[in-house]
Design a protein around this motif. Sequence first.
Motif, PDB file in Angstrom:
ATOM      1  N   MET A  20      16.918  -3.565  -4.097  1.00 23.03           N
ATOM      2  CA  MET A  20      18.142  -3.708  -3.327  1.00 23.03           C
ATOM      3  C   MET A  20      19.321  -3.300  -4.225  1.00 23.03           C
ATOM      4  O   MET A  20      19.326  -3.614  -5.414  1.00 23.03           O
ATOM      5  CB  MET A  20      18.307  -5.154  -2.858  1.00 23.03           C
ATOM      6  CG  MET A  20      19.511  -5.309  -1.969  1.00 23.03           C
ATOM      7  SD  MET A  20      19.731  -6.847  -1.059  1.00 23.03           S
ATOM      8  CE  MET A  20      18.144  -7.270  -0.464  1.00 23.03           C
ATOM      9  N   PRO A  21      20.320  -2.633  -3.683  1.00 25.88           N
ATOM     10  CA  PRO A  21      21.489  -2.216  -4.482  1.00 25.88           C
ATOM     11  C   PRO A  21      22.245  -3.408  -5.078  1.00 25.88           C
ATOM     12  O   PRO A  21      22.258  -4.495  -4.502  1.00 25.88           O
ATOM     13  CB  PRO A  21      22.375  -1.489  -3.470  1.00 25.88           C
ATOM     14  CG  PRO A  21      21.484  -1.120  -2.348  1.00 25.88           C
ATOM     15  CD  PRO A  21      20.408  -2.164  -2.308  1.00 25.88           C
ATOM     16  N   GLU A  22      22.845  -3.165  -6.228  1.00 30.05           N
ATOM     17  CA  GLU A  22      23.685  -4.185  -6.866  1.00 30.05           C
ATOM     18  C   GLU A  22      25.146  -3.768  -6.791  1.00 30.05           C
ATOM     19  O   GLU A  22      25.468  -2.583  -6.771  1.00 30.05           O
ATOM     20  CB  GLU A  22      23.278  -4.396  -8.326  1.00 30.05           C
ATOM     21  CG  GLU A  22      21.971  -5.134  -8.458  1.00 30.05           C
ATOM     22  CD  GLU A  22      21.700  -5.575  -9.882  1.00 30.05           C
ATOM     23  OE1 GLU A  22      21.305  -6.731 -10.055  1.00 30.05           O
ATOM     24  OE2 GLU A  22      21.871  -4.756 -10.801  1.00 30.05           O
ATOM     25  N   PHE A  23      26.011  -4.780  -6.772  1.00 32.66           N
ATOM     26  CA  PHE A  23      27.453  -4.570  -6.693  1.00 32.66           C
ATOM     27  C   PHE A  23      28.168  -5.509  -7.640  1.00 32.66           C
ATOM     28  O   PHE A  23      27.746  -6.657  -7.844  1.00 32.66           O
ATOM     29  CB  PHE A  23      27.959  -4.835  -5.263  1.00 32.66           C
ATOM     30  CG  PHE A  23      27.375  -3.896  -4.259  1.00 32.66           C
ATOM     31  CD1 PHE A  23      27.994  -2.691  -3.986  1.00 32.66           C
ATOM     32  CD2 PHE A  23      26.192  -4.200  -3.598  1.00 32.66           C
ATOM     33  CE1 PHE A  23      27.456  -1.800  -3.071  1.00 32.66           C
ATOM     34  CE2 PHE A  23      25.633  -3.326  -2.685  1.00 32.66           C
ATOM     35  CZ  PHE A  23      26.269  -2.121  -2.421  1.00 32.66           C
ATOM     36  N   MET A  24      29.261  -5.014  -8.233  1.00 31.87           N
ATOM     37  CA  MET A  24      30.157  -5.835  -9.033  1.00 31.87           C
ATOM     38  C   MET A  24      31.465  -5.891  -8.264  1.00 31.87           C
ATOM     39  O   MET A  24      32.052  -4.857  -7.957  1.00 31.87           O
ATOM     40  CB  MET A  24      30.397  -5.219 -10.419  1.00 31.87           C
ATOM     41  CG  MET A  24      31.352  -6.018 -11.296  1.00 31.87           C
ATOM     42  SD  MET A  24      30.703  -7.613 -11.842  1.00 31.87           S
ATOM     43  CE  MET A  24      29.445  -7.094 -13.005  1.00 31.87           C
ATOM     44  N   ASP A  25      31.890  -7.107  -7.932  1.00 30.17           N
ATOM     45  CA  ASP A  25      33.170  -7.214  -7.248  1.00 30.17           C
ATOM     46  C   ASP A  25      34.183  -7.900  -8.140  1.00 30.17           C
ATOM     47  O   ASP A  25      33.832  -8.611  -9.081  1.00 30.17           O
ATOM     48  CB  ASP A  25      33.038  -7.884  -5.884  1.00 30.17           C
ATOM     49  CG  ASP A  25      32.508  -9.293  -5.935  1.00 30.17           C
ATOM     50  OD1 ASP A  25      33.271 -10.188  -6.347  1.00 30.17           O
ATOM     51  OD2 ASP A  25      31.352  -9.506  -5.548  1.00 30.17           O
ATOM     52  N   VAL A  26      35.441  -7.612  -7.856  1.00 32.47           N
ATOM     53  CA  VAL A  26      36.555  -8.066  -8.678  1.00 32.47           C
ATOM     54  C   VAL A  26      37.533  -8.829  -7.795  1.00 32.47           C
ATOM     55  O   VAL A  26      37.901  -8.361  -6.720  1.00 32.47           O
ATOM     56  CB  VAL A  26      37.285  -6.858  -9.321  1.00 32.47           C
ATOM     57  CG1 VAL A  26      38.425  -7.327 -10.197  1.00 32.47           C
ATOM     58  CG2 VAL A  26      36.310  -5.981 -10.093  1.00 32.47           C
ATOM     59  N   HIS A  27      37.927  -9.983  -8.278  1.00 32.01           N
ATOM     60  CA  HIS A  27      38.940 -10.796  -7.599  1.00 32.01           C
ATOM     61  C   HIS A  27      40.155 -10.890  -8.526  1.00 32.01           C
ATOM     62  O   HIS A  27      40.001 -11.010  -9.742  1.00 32.01           O
ATOM     63  CB  HIS A  27      38.418 -12.215  -7.342  1.00 32.01           C
ATOM     64  CG  HIS A  27      37.154 -12.246  -6.551  1.00 32.01           C
ATOM     65  ND1 HIS A  27      37.122 -12.472  -5.205  1.00 32.01           N
ATOM     66  CD2 HIS A  27      35.864 -12.058  -6.934  1.00 32.01           C
ATOM     67  CE1 HIS A  27      35.874 -12.439  -4.785  1.00 32.01           C
ATOM     68  NE2 HIS A  27      35.097 -12.192  -5.815  1.00 32.01           N
ATOM     69  N   THR A  28      41.327 -10.860  -7.959  1.00 28.91           N
ATOM     70  CA  THR A  28      42.554 -10.985  -8.747  1.00 28.91           C
ATOM     71  C   THR A  28      43.352 -12.188  -8.250  1.00 28.91           C
ATOM     72  O   THR A  28      43.055 -12.754  -7.196  1.00 28.91           O
ATOM     73  CB  THR A  28      43.412  -9.718  -8.619  1.00 28.91           C
ATOM     74  OG1 THR A  28      43.727  -9.515  -7.241  1.00 28.91           O
ATOM     75  CG2 THR A  28      42.688  -8.492  -9.152  1.00 28.91           C
ATOM     76  N   GLY A  29      44.350 -12.569  -9.024  1.00 28.63           N
ATOM     77  CA  GLY A  29      45.241 -13.647  -8.597  1.00 28.63           C
ATOM     78  C   GLY A  29      44.656 -15.035  -8.720  1.00 28.63           C
ATOM     79  O   GLY A  29      45.118 -15.964  -8.066  1.00 28.63           O
ATOM     80  N   MET A  30      43.647 -15.211  -9.557  1.00 25.87           N
ATOM     81  CA  MET A  30      43.021 -16.522  -9.715  1.00 25.87           C
ATOM     82  C   MET A  30      43.375 -17.128 -11.072  1.00 25.87           C
ATOM     83  O   MET A  30      42.553 -17.777 -11.713  1.00 25.87           O
ATOM     84  CB  MET A  30      41.515 -16.409  -9.492  1.00 25.87           C
ATOM     85  CG  MET A  30      41.184 -15.903  -8.087  1.00 25.87           C
ATOM     86  SD  MET A  30      39.425 -15.754  -7.729  1.00 25.87           S
ATOM     87  CE  MET A  30      39.081 -17.446  -7.208  1.00 25.87           C
ATOM     88  N   LYS A  31      44.614 -16.903 -11.479  1.00 23.60           N
ATOM     89  CA  LYS A  31      45.097 -17.397 -12.768  1.00 23.60           C
ATOM     90  C   LYS A  31      44.927 -18.917 -12.840  1.00 23.60           C
ATOM     91  O   LYS A  31      45.213 -19.626 -11.891  1.00 23.60           O
ATOM     92  CB  LYS A  31      46.568 -17.019 -12.941  1.00 23.60           C
ATOM     93  CG  LYS A  31      47.043 -17.133 -14.351  1.00 23.60           C
ATOM     94  CD  LYS A  31      48.366 -16.447 -14.539  1.00 23.60           C
ATOM     95  CE  LYS A  31      48.697 -16.498 -16.012  1.00 23.60           C
ATOM     96  NZ  LYS A  31      49.613 -15.484 -16.412  1.00 23.60           N
ATOM     97  N   GLY A  32      44.435 -19.380 -13.978  1.00 22.39           N
ATOM     98  CA  GLY A  32      44.232 -20.812 -14.191  1.00 22.39           C
ATOM     99  C   GLY A  32      42.920 -21.345 -13.640  1.00 22.39           C
ATOM    100  O   GLY A  32      42.678 -22.550 -13.705  1.00 22.39           O
ATOM    101  N   ILE A  33      42.059 -20.471 -13.119  1.00 21.47           N
ATOM    102  CA  ILE A  33      40.780 -20.930 -12.574  1.00 21.47           C
ATOM    103  C   ILE A  33      39.979 -21.651 -13.661  1.00 21.47           C
ATOM    104  O   ILE A  33      39.909 -21.204 -14.804  1.00 21.47           O
ATOM    105  CB  ILE A  33      39.973 -19.756 -11.960  1.00 21.47           C
ATOM    106  CG1 ILE A  33      38.748 -20.294 -11.217  1.00 21.47           C
ATOM    107  CG2 ILE A  33      39.615 -18.712 -13.003  1.00 21.47           C
ATOM    108  CD1 ILE A  33      38.025 -19.248 -10.388  1.00 21.47           C
TER     109      ILE A  33
END
Length: 82
Positions: free
Chosen positions: A1-14
């Motif tokens: 099955m294909p793999e994916f890398m996703d990116v999230h922004t705006g989660m400062k202080g997580i």
Amino acid sequence: MPEFMDVHTGMKGISAADLAAAHQADLDIEGEEGVHFKHAWADPESGMVYCLSEAPSADAVRKIHERTGHPAAEIHPVPVQA
């Protein structure tokens, strides 16, 4: 099955607990789109979060993240690994 890398922004202080909770929310419904989230990483300083998954498509990954309240800013296929 294909793999994916996703990116999230705006989660400062997580925190580690926040990341674990967000990842668990994805895991709880991932099967509904045929996705498997393998791992998540975060940088609290920059607010960047990265998730590695196996999925039938980038759209399936997008749908899960949107439903759990943390949409991805970018989703990239990962066709080659070392």
